[in-house]
Design a protein around this motif. Structure first.
Motif, PDB file in Angstrom:
ATOM      1  N   VAL A  96      -1.956 -14.196 -17.284  1.00  0.00           N
ATOM      2  CA  VAL A  96      -2.236 -12.819 -16.870  1.00  0.00           C
ATOM      3  C   VAL A  96      -0.910 -12.066 -16.825  1.00  0.00           C
ATOM      4  O   VAL A  96       0.068 -12.563 -16.264  1.00  0.00           O
ATOM      5  CB  VAL A  96      -2.886 -12.811 -15.459  1.00  0.00           C
ATOM      6  N   LEU A  97      -0.890 -10.887 -17.418  1.00  0.00           N
ATOM      7  CA  LEU A  97       0.322 -10.055 -17.448  1.00  0.00           C
ATOM      8  C   LEU A  97       0.056  -8.775 -16.671  1.00  0.00           C
ATOM      9  O   LEU A  97      -0.920  -8.074 -16.957  1.00  0.00           O
ATOM     10  CB  LEU A  97       0.675  -9.715 -18.896  1.00  0.00           C
ATOM     11  N   ILE A  98       0.920  -8.484 -15.695  1.00  0.00           N
ATOM     12  CA  ILE A  98       0.766  -7.202 -14.984  1.00  0.00           C
ATOM     13  C   ILE A  98       1.817  -6.225 -15.493  1.00  0.00           C
ATOM     14  O   ILE A  98       2.935  -6.619 -15.819  1.00  0.00           O
ATOM     15  CB  ILE A  98       0.865  -7.361 -13.441  1.00  0.00           C
ATOM     16  N   VAL A  99       1.440  -4.958 -15.568  1.00  0.00           N
ATOM     17  CA  VAL A  99       2.371  -3.924 -16.029  1.00  0.00           C
ATOM     18  C   VAL A  99       3.024  -3.314 -14.785  1.00  0.00           C
ATOM     19  O   VAL A  99       2.356  -2.675 -13.965  1.00  0.00           O
ATOM     20  CB  VAL A  99       1.636  -2.851 -16.858  1.00  0.00           C
ATOM     21  N   VAL A 100       4.326  -3.546 -14.643  1.00  0.00           N
ATOM     22  CA  VAL A 100       5.051  -3.055 -13.467  1.00  0.00           C
ATOM     23  C   VAL A 100       5.183  -1.539 -13.549  1.00  0.00           C
ATOM     24  O   VAL A 100       5.552  -1.001 -14.593  1.00  0.00           O
ATOM     25  CB  VAL A 100       6.461  -3.701 -13.410  1.00  0.00           C
ATOM     26  N   LEU A 154      -7.898 -19.092 -13.973  1.00  0.00           N
ATOM     27  CA  LEU A 154      -7.708 -19.483 -15.374  1.00  0.00           C
ATOM     28  C   LEU A 154      -6.907 -20.780 -15.495  1.00  0.00           C
ATOM     29  O   LEU A 154      -6.855 -21.377 -16.568  1.00  0.00           O
ATOM     30  CB  LEU A 154      -6.917 -18.386 -16.103  1.00  0.00           C
ATOM     31  N   GLY A 155      -6.215 -21.141 -14.397  1.00  0.00           N
ATOM     32  CA  GLY A 155      -5.323 -22.301 -14.444  1.00  0.00           C
ATOM     33  C   GLY A 155      -4.098 -22.008 -15.295  1.00  0.00           C
ATOM     34  O   GLY A 155      -3.532 -22.904 -15.928  1.00  0.00           O
ATOM     35  N   GLN A 156      -3.688 -20.715 -15.297  1.00  0.00           N
ATOM     36  CA  GLN A 156      -2.539 -20.316 -16.120  1.00  0.00           C
ATOM     37  C   GLN A 156      -1.549 -19.500 -15.279  1.00  0.00           C
ATOM     38  O   GLN A 156      -1.751 -19.322 -14.088  1.00  0.00           O
ATOM     39  CB  GLN A 156      -3.042 -19.526 -17.340  1.00  0.00           C
ATOM     40  N   LEU A 185      14.160  -3.733 -10.716  1.00  0.00           N
ATOM     41  CA  LEU A 185      12.718  -3.943 -10.892  1.00  0.00           C
ATOM     42  C   LEU A 185      12.402  -5.424 -11.108  1.00  0.00           C
ATOM     43  O   LEU A 185      11.425  -5.948 -10.560  1.00  0.00           O
ATOM     44  CB  LEU A 185      12.199  -3.133 -12.081  1.00  0.00           C
ATOM     45  N   VAL A 186      13.257  -6.089 -11.880  1.00  0.00           N
ATOM     46  CA  VAL A 186      13.046  -7.525 -12.144  1.00  0.00           C
ATOM     47  C   VAL A 186      13.139  -8.306 -10.831  1.00  0.00           C
ATOM     48  O   VAL A 186      12.310  -9.175 -10.540  1.00  0.00           O
ATOM     49  CB  VAL A 186      14.075  -8.042 -13.180  1.00  0.00           C
ATOM     50  N   GLN A 187      14.130  -7.957 -10.013  1.00  0.00           N
ATOM     51  CA  GLN A 187      14.272  -8.645  -8.721  1.00  0.00           C
ATOM     52  C   GLN A 187      13.053  -8.384  -7.837  1.00  0.00           C
ATOM     53  O   GLN A 187      12.508  -9.295  -7.217  1.00  0.00           O
ATOM     54  CB  GLN A 187      15.521  -8.146  -8.000  1.00  0.00           C
ATOM     55  N   ALA A 188      12.643  -7.115  -7.806  1.00  0.00           N
ATOM     56  CA  ALA A 188      11.513  -6.744  -6.929  1.00  0.00           C
ATOM     57  C   ALA A 188      10.236  -7.462  -7.352  1.00  0.00           C
ATOM     58  O   ALA A 188       9.490  -7.994  -6.516  1.00  0.00           O
ATOM     59  CB  ALA A 188      11.310  -5.237  -6.949  1.00  0.00           C
ATOM     60  N   VAL A 189       9.977  -7.535  -8.650  1.00  0.00           N
ATOM     61  CA  VAL A 189       8.734  -8.173  -9.110  1.00  0.00           C
ATOM     62  C   VAL A 189       8.841  -9.693  -8.964  1.00  0.00           C
ATOM     63  O   VAL A 189       7.841 -10.372  -8.728  1.00  0.00           O
ATOM     64  CB  VAL A 189       8.352  -7.703 -10.537  1.00  0.00           C
ATOM     65  N   GLY A 190      10.055 -10.208  -9.026  1.00  0.00           N
ATOM     66  CA  GLY A 190      10.257 -11.652  -8.804  1.00  0.00           C
ATOM     67  C   GLY A 190       9.841 -12.046  -7.391  1.00  0.00           C
ATOM     68  O   GLY A 190       9.264 -13.117  -7.176  1.00  0.00           O
ATOM     69  N   ARG A 191      10.095 -11.150  -6.436  1.00  0.00           N
ATOM     70  CA  ARG A 191       9.723 -11.440  -5.039  1.00  0.00           C
ATOM     71  C   ARG A 191       8.207 -11.435  -4.829  1.00  0.00           C
ATOM     72  O   ARG A 191       7.712 -11.835  -3.787  1.00  0.00           O
ATOM     73  CB  ARG A 191      10.404 -10.429  -4.094  1.00  0.00           C
ATOM     74  N   LEU A 192       7.465 -10.960  -5.841  1.00  0.00           N
ATOM     75  CA  LEU A 192       5.992 -10.947  -5.736  1.00  0.00           C
ATOM     76  C   LEU A 192       5.380 -12.244  -6.266  1.00  0.00           C
ATOM     77  O   LEU A 192       4.158 -12.370  -6.365  1.00  0.00           O
ATOM     78  CB  LEU A 192       5.409  -9.751  -6.504  1.00  0.00           C
ATOM     79  N   GLY A 193       6.226 -13.185  -6.631  1.00  0.00           N
ATOM     80  CA  GLY A 193       5.726 -14.516  -6.997  1.00  0.00           C
ATOM     81  C   GLY A 193       5.287 -14.669  -8.438  1.00  0.00           C
ATOM     82  O   GLY A 193       4.604 -15.632  -8.759  1.00  0.00           O
ATOM     83  N   VAL A 194       5.687 -13.737  -9.330  1.00  0.00           N
ATOM     84  CA  VAL A 194       5.314 -13.926 -10.740  1.00  0.00           C
ATOM     85  C   VAL A 194       6.227 -14.988 -11.348  1.00  0.00           C
ATOM     86  O   VAL A 194       7.367 -15.170 -10.930  1.00  0.00           O
ATOM     87  CB  VAL A 194       5.370 -12.621 -11.571  1.00  0.00           C
ATOM     88  N   LYS A 195       5.688 -15.706 -12.312  1.00  0.00           N
ATOM     89  CA  LYS A 195       6.446 -16.819 -12.902  1.00  0.00           C
ATOM     90  C   LYS A 195       7.499 -16.296 -13.887  1.00  0.00           C
ATOM     91  O   LYS A 195       8.626 -16.770 -13.932  1.00  0.00           O
ATOM     92  CB  LYS A 195       5.433 -17.715 -13.625  1.00  0.00           C
ATOM     93  N   ALA A 254      12.658 -15.156  -3.743  1.00  0.00           N
ATOM     94  CA  ALA A 254      11.879 -15.674  -4.883  1.00  0.00           C
ATOM     95  C   ALA A 254      12.325 -14.968  -6.159  1.00  0.00           C
ATOM     96  O   ALA A 254      12.582 -13.763  -6.161  1.00  0.00           O
ATOM     97  CB  ALA A 254      10.393 -15.441  -4.653  1.00  0.00           C
ATOM     98  N   THR A 255      12.463 -15.727  -7.230  1.00  0.00           N
ATOM     99  CA  THR A 255      12.889 -15.131  -8.502  1.00  0.00           C
ATOM    100  C   THR A 255      11.950 -15.579  -9.621  1.00  0.00           C
ATOM    101  O   THR A 255      11.246 -16.576  -9.480  1.00  0.00           O
ATOM    102  CB  THR A 255      14.327 -15.550  -8.896  1.00  0.00           C
ATOM    103  N   ALA A 256      11.988 -14.838 -10.719  1.00  0.00           N
ATOM    104  CA  ALA A 256      11.147 -15.174 -11.875  1.00  0.00           C
ATOM    105  C   ALA A 256      12.042 -15.441 -13.081  1.00  0.00           C
ATOM    106  O   ALA A 256      13.166 -14.941 -13.148  1.00  0.00           O
ATOM    107  CB  ALA A 256      10.212 -14.006 -12.174  1.00  0.00           C
ATOM    108  N   GLU A 257      11.511 -16.217 -13.997  1.00  0.00           N
ATOM    109  CA  GLU A 257      12.218 -16.451 -15.268  1.00  0.00           C
ATOM    110  C   GLU A 257      12.205 -15.128 -16.044  1.00  0.00           C
ATOM    111  O   GLU A 257      11.164 -14.452 -16.085  1.00  0.00           O
ATOM    112  CB  GLU A 257      11.440 -17.535 -16.032  1.00  0.00           C
ATOM    113  N   VAL A 258      13.333 -14.757 -16.635  1.00  0.00           N
ATOM    114  CA  VAL A 258      13.413 -13.485 -17.350  1.00  0.00           C
ATOM    115  C   VAL A 258      13.404 -13.728 -18.862  1.00  0.00           C
ATOM    116  O   VAL A 258      14.158 -14.546 -19.371  1.00  0.00           O
ATOM    117  CB  VAL A 258      14.697 -12.711 -16.949  1.00  0.00           C
TER     118      VAL A 258
END
Ligand SMILES: Cc1cc2nc3c(=O)[nH]c(=O)nc-3n(C[C@H](O)[C@H](O)[C@H](O)COP(=O)(O)OP(=O)(O)OC[C@H]3O[C@@H](n4cnc5c(N)ncnc54)[C@H](O)[C@@H]3O)c2cc1C
Length: 334
Positions: A7-11, A36-38, A54-64, A177-181
């Motif tokens: 699932v992809l969210i549009v920030v 979905l198990g994804q 923005l990348v840092q902020a969305v990383g804190r929301l738990g996206v992979k 929390a951080t996400a892979e970029v």
């Protein structure tokens, strides 16, 4: 090409950073990704000055994973540039589902993006889930001015859904929390004629924003004129909230249109909504479906609003509201 995954969210951006809808998309997206198990990912389209924040902020929301498209043309919200960038991001990310907000930006982006990719879009969703049997996105969206709800399946891949603001619980931020970029090199050279933003006028407003208020005191035609809104403002201030209105009150010119709540107004997700002299038409209720507790004050005991209200007072607002305000003030001074 590999099978679409996740699932992809549009920030979405605001003047100050990440718009609140993004946390709601992440909340709904995380549940969908789990079904979905994804994985849950996010798309950030911005210029190089704003994208790290923005990348840092969305990383804190738990996206992979965050797919980042950086370009000077993405500094503001220029629709053609964002469409072209998102189209390329989606092609690279190859998601099963794309979620956007049914916000001013999302309304502009969603249908055009889905069309470009030959996909279906469910607009104005108040529920989403995964139909395991059909292996398809399913969504619930109000129709006929909120009088009914339609359950729709989006059978394309990716499936697009635009989520109504305040209809989904925002995911809380996790500090650190951080996400892979994943950087996406987008080409915006051939975007053709573009719409140009020539001016932005910001409405000055004091106090809490209606969309963010935990308490909203709202007035309708039953108030009889603009004057009573002064008492509503006093009550809202005493409760630390904001003032809203029905369309009838706005159409009458008693308060400006930014006060309007409903299908063609704002959607709110307050903890407490006090509806005063509002009948509870379906188009009005469409804007308060995310409210936790509705209190209705109406002189007609048969008014539709009472069917939705947790607490109700049958009476004339001119007697009930001043007495209530007095009681709130007394409690506050104790
Ligand atoms: C396409 C479309 C979109 C729309 N979008 C919206 C929208 O976004 N938001 C919206 O609000 N509406 C919207 N409407 C309009 C909607 O259908 C209603 O007409 C509107 O919500 C009615 O507003 P109201 O409840 O203030 O007025 P009314 O329906 O006239 O109700 C007034 C209420 O006040 C009560 N009352 C009267 N006097 C007193 C008193 N002294 N004390 C206490 N109670 C009193 C009455 O009993 C009555 O229940 C839309 C309509 C259409 C067709």
């Amino acid at each position: 090409m590999a099978d679409p995954q996740g699932v992809l969210i549009v920030v979405e951006r605001s003047d100050t950073g990440m718009a609140p809808i993004t946390a709601e998309l992440a909340g709904a997206g995380a549940q969908l990704a789990k079904a979905l198990g994804q994985d849950l990912s996010a798309a950030v389209c911005s210029d190089s000055a704003s994208s790290p924040g923005l990348v840092q902020a969305v990383g804190r929301l738990g996206v992979k994973r965050v797919f980042v498209a950086e370009h000077a043309a993405l500094a503001g919200f220029q629709i053609e540039a964002h469409l072209a960038a998102l189209e390329q991001v989606i092609k690279q990310a190859n998601p099963r589902v794309v979620l956007l907000g049914k916000t001013v930006q999302g309304r502009d982006l969603g249908p055009r993006l889905a069309f470009r990719l030959g996909c279906g879009l469910a607009q104005d969703c108040v529920e989403i889930g995964w139909d395991q049997g059909r292996n398809t996105l399913q969504a619930v969206r109000p129709v006929y001015g909120g009088a009914s709800q339609a359950r729709v399946l989006v059978v394309t891949s990716p499936a697009f859904a635009a989520l109504r603001p305040k209809a989904f619980e925002p995911v809380p931020e996790t500090a650190g929390a951080t996400a892979e970029v994943v950087k996406v090199a987008v080409s915006l050279d051939s975007i053709g004629p573009v719409a140009k933003l020539v001016n932005r006028t910001k409405q000055e407003a004091a106090g809490v924003r209606l969309e963010d208020a935990r308490t909203v005191v709202s007035g309708g035609r039953g108030l009889g004129g603009p004057e009573p809104f002064k008492v509503l403002h006093e009550l809202a201030t005493a409760l630390g909230g904001a003032v809203g209105a029905s369309r009838a009150a706005c159409d009458a010119g008693w308060v400006p249109y930014p006060y309007q709540i409903g299908l063609t107004g704002k959607s709110i997700g307050a903890d407490l909504y006090i509806a005063i002299g509002i009948s509870g038409a379906s188009q009005h209720l469409a804007g308060i479906s995310g409210v936790k507790n509705i209190v209705a004050i109406n002189k007609d005991g048969e008014a539709n609003i009472f069917k939705e209200a947790r607490y109700g007072v049958v009476g004339d607002w001119s007697k009930v509201v001043p007495a209530f305000l007095q009681a709130v003030k007394e409690m506050a001074s104790r």
